[in-house]
Design a protein around this motif. Structure first.
Motif, mmCIF file in Angstrom:
data_model
loop_
_atom_site.group_PDB
_atom_site.id
_atom_site.type_symbol
_atom_site.label_atom_id
_atom_site.label_comp_id
_atom_site.label_asym_id
_atom_site.label_seq_id
_atom_site.Cartn_x
_atom_site.Cartn_y
_atom_site.Cartn_z
ATOM 1 N N VAL A 121 -35.143 -18.632 -19.401
ATOM 2 C CA VAL A 121 -35.371 -19.766 -20.324
ATOM 3 C C VAL A 121 -36.415 -19.373 -21.359
ATOM 4 C CG1 VAL A 121 -36.316 -22.100 -20.458
ATOM 5 C CG2 VAL A 121 -34.644 -21.548 -18.719
ATOM 6 N N ALA A 122 -37.471 -18.703 -20.925
ATOM 7 C CA ALA A 122 -38.513 -18.270 -21.884
ATOM 8 C C ALA A 122 -37.923 -17.266 -22.875
ATOM 9 C CB ALA A 122 -39.680 -17.654 -21.127
ATOM 10 N N LEU A 133 -35.013 -17.598 -13.462
ATOM 11 C CA LEU A 133 -34.514 -18.632 -14.383
ATOM 12 C C LEU A 133 -35.571 -18.993 -15.418
ATOM 13 C CD1 LEU A 133 -32.562 -20.970 -11.934
ATOM 14 C CD2 LEU A 133 -31.598 -19.464 -13.679
ATOM 15 N N GLU A 134 -36.823 -19.099 -15.001
ATOM 16 C CA GLU A 134 -37.900 -19.404 -15.950
ATOM 17 C C GLU A 134 -38.036 -18.284 -16.986
ATOM 18 O OE1 GLU A 134 -41.269 -20.049 -13.395
ATOM 19 O OE2 GLU A 134 -40.781 -22.158 -13.123
ATOM 20 N N ARG A 183 -35.877 -19.145 -25.427
ATOM 21 C CA ARG A 183 -36.712 -19.904 -26.373
ATOM 22 C C ARG A 183 -37.254 -18.967 -27.463
ATOM 23 N NH1 ARG A 183 -40.204 -23.783 -22.406
ATOM 24 N NH2 ARG A 183 -38.492 -25.205 -21.925
ATOM 25 N N LEU A 241 -36.038 -18.881 -9.019
ATOM 26 C CA LEU A 241 -36.671 -19.798 -9.963
ATOM 27 C C LEU A 241 -37.479 -19.022 -11.003
ATOM 28 C CD1 LEU A 241 -37.163 -22.750 -10.715
ATOM 29 C CD2 LEU A 241 -39.129 -22.736 -9.186
ATOM 30 N N GLU A 242 -38.183 -17.988 -10.566
ATOM 31 C CA GLU A 242 -38.925 -17.145 -11.514
ATOM 32 C C GLU A 242 -37.972 -16.464 -12.494
ATOM 33 O OE1 GLU A 242 -41.317 -14.412 -9.299
ATOM 34 O OE2 GLU A 242 -42.612 -16.006 -8.497
#
Length: 121
Positions: free
Chosen positions: A114-115, A110-111, A118, A107-108
């Motif tokens: 995503v960051a 993937l975050e 962006r 999850l870290e």
């Protein structure tokens, strides 16, 4: 191969022994009744056999009743179930913990991706 827990535990053996003893006593008592009946019909003097079989029947029934009373007074406690259950729960907790850790790491990641996406957009 997993064993079936409780199939031949001591309590079940005692109940089986007590019931067997009661059946033997009942058969001996029936033999005593037949011997007494034959003595009264004039077929012969079977009084001695009637007394012997009645004594044997009484002893077996009394023994079976005592065994059953003792077996029923003891609470059923599975011998191997508790330790195996604790070990299984411990293994499950370990697997759950490692899977949770791996999921948190993913999850870290993937975050972070995503960051990063962006920032590029």
């Amino acid at each position: 191969m997993a064993e079936q827990s409780g199939v031949w535990d001591g309590r079940r053996r005692a109940v089986t022994l007590g019931m067997t003893s009661n059946v033997i006593g009942a058969v001996a008592a029936a033999g005593a009744a037949i011997a007494a009946w034959l003595s009264t019909t004039g077929q012969g003097d079977f009084t001695q056999w009637a007394l012997i079989l009645a004594g044997i029947g009484g002893v077996f029934v009394a023994k079976g009743t005592v065994i059953l009373a003792i077996a029923e007074s003891r609470p059923y406690v599975p011998h191997d179930g508790t330790a195996e259950l604790r070990q299984s729960i411990g293994a499950f907790e370990s697997r759950l913990s490692s899977r949770h850790k791996a999921m948190a790491e993913r999850l870290e990641q993937l975050e972070a991706e995503v960051a990063h996406l962006r920032v590029r957009s």
